[in-house]
Design an enzyme around this catalytic site. Structure first.
Site, PDB file in Angstrom:
ATOM      1  N   ARG A 371       1.144  -1.115  -0.046  1.00  0.00           N
ATOM      2  CA  ARG A 371       0.003   0.129  -0.058  1.00  0.00           C
ATOM      3  C   ARG A 371       1.203   1.258   0.090  1.00  0.00           C
ATOM      4  NH1 ARG A 371      -2.965  -2.700   3.955  1.00  0.00           N
ATOM      5  NH2 ARG A 371      -2.279  -1.317   5.765  1.00  0.00           N
ATOM      6  N   ASN A 374       4.552   2.280  -3.471  1.00  0.00           N
ATOM      7  CA  ASN A 374       4.224   3.240  -4.818  1.00  0.00           C
ATOM      8  C   ASN A 374       2.699   3.321  -4.665  1.00  0.00           C
ATOM      9  OD1 ASN A 374       3.905   4.378  -7.284  1.00  0.00           O
ATOM     10  ND2 ASN A 374       4.895   2.581  -8.321  1.00  0.00           N
ATOM     11  N   HIS A 413       3.968  -6.810 -14.024  1.00  0.00           N
ATOM     12  CA  HIS A 413       5.283  -6.639 -13.618  1.00  0.00           C
ATOM     13  C   HIS A 413       6.269  -7.788 -14.537  1.00  0.00           C
ATOM     14  CE1 HIS A 413       4.599  -4.455 -10.108  1.00  0.00           C
ATOM     15  NE2 HIS A 413       5.747  -4.346 -10.077  1.00  0.00           N
TER      16      HIS A 413
END
Length: 511
Positions: A371, A374, A413
């Site tokens: 959280r 970023n 990612h």
């Protein structure tokens, strides 16, 4: 004469007293200004804390059928900006700057001792930024498409929607199909160009991160404004005013360091260009820092692996040797991008809300880390993924939306890693989507120093494992024969062949 001397002494005494009074007044004014600034900073921090506390309390007390607004934009600095006002914290930053200087001196001395001259060719850096001019041209095409095509399409949809009142659903489905097709093409085109032109690592990252950033921007703009258009059409009154944001608002949002669309944001009164130059200077310093970490630690470590078989003991030793450079990659990526880069653009755009991250270093669980690491991306995931899935699943459980958010983040990612490195090796997906999700769901969420230390240990070991596996796979892909089949492309080569690259200080690597 006596009278003259007395008059002179009186004048000197008056001047001295006047200077004393003037100095006391200046001192009191400085104290007053400092106290006022301190009080104002405390007031601002208190307001921010109260807003965040109110948000957290409303989240905790909300029933299973309620979910709150994730972000309120207010004027505030980044945490490090305020912390660097403290001399002790600046001292920590200065230590990292000193280490960079030592790296430069060490690499320069090694060049002189081994080659008899200073080697300033920066082969690895130039290799990483290969075909940057082509990457920037592709970025320009992407930006023109996002700024013109998307806005024009949304403008046409809103402007002519009332002309198809009897066929609203059919009309909307056509535009929805166009929107989905555009998003798929925007996802496919840049990745195809990366494969075609064989970009360097840094050039690929520029395209991929911009691609994902613009995709999230587009979805945020559409998702925030579609309900406004629908609400106007559903009015029973005759006043059905055409609703579409100004192009200037949309264009500002495209460059603003946030992924949550608003028609207006808090703005600072002026631009501090010295601050902008300072931030960009530190971005460049971070890039050179990464280069020297690779040259000083990674290449010597992985270059020596070509002399022996990789056994389990050697593999474990390499992992722990990679924890320090991997940790530096983590910190430099955070500081160079999330702090310096975003603050530089925020300052140029007078964007006042600089909460791009929170105090993730104090996290005592991976839930808190995700959280706070970023906040820019977390806000988007929470607003446009978590909340949407929470509503679609009947507002009964928050576990399913959380799992979906983690898996979606892990997939993208891995997407960035695959097209950046040029091979499929799902380390990021496994560490982020499997191990990270397991820690998120199973590790207890308690505060305390012990849990913060545990979080750091797991995070640093993960960075070491990630760095080791990607460097080993890159060397293996470069040095081991490949047959070019599909299964050969997706099968890791770092554990199936012996690395035969020559050991050299400036051995080229695809990372």
């Amino acid at each position: 004469m006596e009278s003259t001397a007395t008059h002179t002494n009186d004048s000197q005494w008056i001047n001295q007293e006047t200077e004393k009074i003037h100095a006391e007044i200046l001192s009191e004014l400085n104290h007053f200004e400092s106290a006022l600034n301190k009080r104002f900073a405390q007031f601002k921090n208190t307001v921010t804390a109260q807003q965040e506390k109110t948000l957290e309390t409303s989240l905790a007390n909300a029933s299973s059928h309620q979910i709150t607004e994730p972000r309120v934009f207010i004027s505030r600095n980044s945490i490090l900006t305020d912390l660097f006002k403290i001399s002790h914290i600046r001292g920590v930053r200065n230590v990292f700057a000193a280490i960079l200087i030592i790296f430069v001196i060490q690499v320069t001395l090694d060049d002189i001792i081994q080659d008899g001259r200073i080697n300033l060719q920066f082969e690895i850096m130039f290799e990483s930024f290969a075909n940057l001019h082509v990457a920037l041209f592709i970025w320009l095409l992407m930006m023109l498409s996002t700024s013109i095509v998307v806005f024009l399409g949304f403008y046409l949809w809103t402007k002519h929607r009332n002309d198809y009142r009897k066929t609203f659903k059919f009309y909307d489905r056509i535009w929805l199909s166009i929107y989905i097709t555009y998003m798929i093409l925007f996802l496919a085109f840049p990745s195809r160009e990366i494969t075609k032109h064989k970009f360097g690592v840094a050039s690929s990252i520029v395209i991929l991160l911009e691609q994902l950033r613009q995709l999230m921007k587009v979805h945020a703009f559409v998702r925030e404004n579609v309900p406004k258009v629908l609400s106007v059409a559903e009015r029973k009154t005759a006043d059905k005013k055409f609703v579409c944001p100004d192009f200037s608002q949309y264009l500002y949002f495209l460059f603003a360091p946030t992924l949550i669309y608003r028609d207006q944001y808090p703005r600072n009164p002026a631009i501090r260009w010295d601050f902008v130059l300072q931030m960009f200077g530190q971005v460049i310093a971070s890039v050179f820092y990464v280069y020297y970490v690779v040259v000083r630690f990674c290449i010597p470590t992985f270059g020596s692996l070509n002399q022996e078989e990789i056994t389990l003991s050697i593999f474990v030793s390499v992992i722990f040797n990679s924890i320090m450079p991997g940790s530096l990659f983590l910190l430099l990526g955070f500081y160079g991008f999330l702090h310096c880069w975003l603050n530089a653009f925020a300052e140029m755009l007078r964007f006042a809300d600089r909460m791009f991250y929170k105090d993730w270093w104090n996290s005592t669980s991976f839930a808190a880390y995700y959280r706070t690491w970023n906040v820019v991306v977390h806000d988007w995931l929470y607003t446009y993924v978590y909340r949407e899935i929470y509503v679609l699943t009947g507002q009964k459980s928050r576990t399913v939306p959380a799992i979906c958010v983690i898996l979606l983040s892990a997939v993208f990612h891995e997407y960035v890693a695959v097209f950046t490195l040029g091979f499929f090796f799902p380390v990021l997906f496994f560490l982020f989507g499997v191990v990270g999700l397991t820690f998120l769901l199973l590790l207890p969420r308690h505060s305390g120093v012990a849990y913060n230390i545990l979080m750091w240990v797991l995070l640093l070991v993960g960075m070491g494992v990630q760095s080791t596996l990607y460097f080993m796979e890159s060397y293996a892909r470069k040095g081991c024969p490949r047959n070019g089949t599909f299964w050969d492309e997706i099968t890791p080569g770092s554990f199936s062949c012996r690395i035969t690259l020559p050991s050299s200080k400036h051995s080229k690597i695809d990372l």
